[in-house]
Enzyme design. Structure first.
Site, PDB file in Angstrom:
ATOM      1  CB  ILE A  66     -14.839  21.197 -20.685  1.00 49.03           C
ATOM      2  CG1 ILE A  66     -16.250  21.031 -21.268  1.00 49.03           C
ATOM      3  CG2 ILE A  66     -14.928  21.715 -19.247  1.00 49.03           C
ATOM      4  CD1 ILE A  66     -17.087  19.965 -20.590  1.00 49.03           C
ATOM      5  CG  ASP A 106      -1.860   7.981 -20.167  1.00 50.50           C
ATOM      6  OD1 ASP A 106      -3.071   8.169 -19.888  1.00 50.50           O
ATOM      7  OD2 ASP A 106      -1.415   6.885 -20.560  1.00 50.50           O
ATOM      8  NE  ARG A 156      -1.954   8.784  -4.444  1.00 53.25           N
ATOM      9  CZ  ARG A 156      -1.515   7.606  -4.904  1.00 53.25           C
ATOM     10  NH1 ARG A 156      -1.913   6.481  -4.321  1.00 53.25           N
ATOM     11  NH2 ARG A 156      -0.694   7.548  -5.936  1.00 53.25           N
ATOM     12  CE1 TYR A 171     -18.266   9.829 -19.318  1.00 57.62           C
ATOM     13  CE2 TYR A 171     -20.669   9.837 -19.150  1.00 57.62           C
ATOM     14  CZ  TYR A 171     -19.459  10.518 -19.157  1.00 57.62           C
ATOM     15  OH  TYR A 171     -19.449  11.876 -18.991  1.00 57.62           O
ATOM     16  CE  LYS A 185     -17.309  11.152 -16.221  1.00 62.11           C
ATOM     17  NZ  LYS A 185     -16.055  11.903 -15.985  1.00 62.11           N
ATOM     18  CB  THR A 224     -16.427  19.483 -26.520  1.00 58.73           C
ATOM     19  OG1 THR A 224     -16.742  18.079 -26.437  1.00 58.73           O
ATOM     20  CG2 THR A 224     -16.952  20.203 -25.290  1.00 58.73           C
TER      21      THR A 224
END
Length: 276
Positions: free
Chosen positions: A18, A68, A129, A175, A179, A210
């Site tokens: 993506i 990273d 940020r 996970y 989200k 992907t």
């Protein structure tokens, strides 16, 4: 229809999937330059060459910065390098992240929980940020559609969430919770900075075919069949479909959207069924 994306884009996770599709879409849409971020330099350089091949801005430049996002200093370096190179950053697509390993909630190892959280929550926090801090200092970017009624913007940030924040992913607790957090982070940041001309939104893809998904160690033919059968479109999504949407969300034509979580899942949520 012109999207009036004549500024500088930054794409995190640009080496494949993506992220790369998003970078290509920005180049095609007319950005003047693009910063490509990811863990490994070689795929970023390849993505940069591919962007140059389709870029529509005559002075287009691509710039790769290995990053990273699980490391705060690395994120700060990314934004410093971007500003050093281009002087500003107008559109940010934060596509980096990790799925981790599937496990029933009671069996999730603490180290796995913390590892996913470090990238998907802390990493996204640091990115957003630092991107806001850059955008706050730059002048608004005027476009042909800027007016008193439709003010020019200082920047747009799109954060990659997931459809798993609508329907919990079974055996994906480490996970899924990140989200949900991403959606909350997006809304909080949008609330605080919209009045200063910075728009922040989230995109929630469903099952997108992907390289990362295809290489996941727990993929099976049975799971793929179940995903396709549960989708009203009866197929996986393409990375380009998400990348195109991110670029459209970045456009000043989309200037009234802030704090939104845009679902792009091929209707997977309509059945209310989470794939195992």
């Amino acid at each position: 229809m012109q999207l009036y994306l004549n500024g500088i884009a930054l794409v995190v996770g640009a080496g494949q999937g993506i992220g790369k599709a998003t970078a290509l879409a920005y180049a095609e849409a007319g950005v003047r330059g693009i910063v490509l971020a990811g863990r490994t330099l070689e795929p970023l350089l390849k993505a940069g060459e591919d962007c140059k091949a389709i870029a529509t801005h005559k002075d287009f430049e691509a710039y790769a910065v290995p990053t990273d996002i699980a490391n705060e200093d690395s994120v700060k370096n990314l934004l410093a390098k971007a500003v050093e190179k281009f002087g500003r950053v107008d559109y940010c697509a934060n596509v980096g992240g990790t799925m981790g390993m599937k496990a029933k909630f009671s069996t999730i190892a603490t180290e796995d929980w913390l590892s996913v959280q470090q990238t998907n929550i802390n990493g996204i926090f640091w990115l957003v940020r630092e991107q806001i801090r850059v955008m706050e200092k730059q002048e608004r970017l005027e476009t042909p559609i800027s007016s008193e009624r439709r003010p020019a913007e200082r920047g747009s940030i799109v954060v990659l969430s997931a459809a798993a924040a609508i329907i919990a992913l079974q055996n994906g607790g480490a996970y899924t919770h990140t989200k949900y957090a991403t959606n909350g982070l997006t809304k909080a940041a949008a609330q605080d900075h919209a009045a200063n001309g910075i728009r922040i939104n989230a995109i929630l893809p469903g099952y997108i075919l992907t390289e990362g998904l295809a290489a996941h160690p727990q993929k099976t033919a049975e799971t793929a069949k179940h995903i396709i059968e549960a989708s009203p479109l009866h197929r996986f999504g393409c990375a380009e479909e998400v990348g195109d949407m991110i670029v459209m969300m970045s456009s000043p034509r989309n200037g009234y959207m802030i704090g939104s979580s845009v679902l792009v899942d091929g209707g997977q949520n309509l059945s209310g069924e989470a794939v195992h």
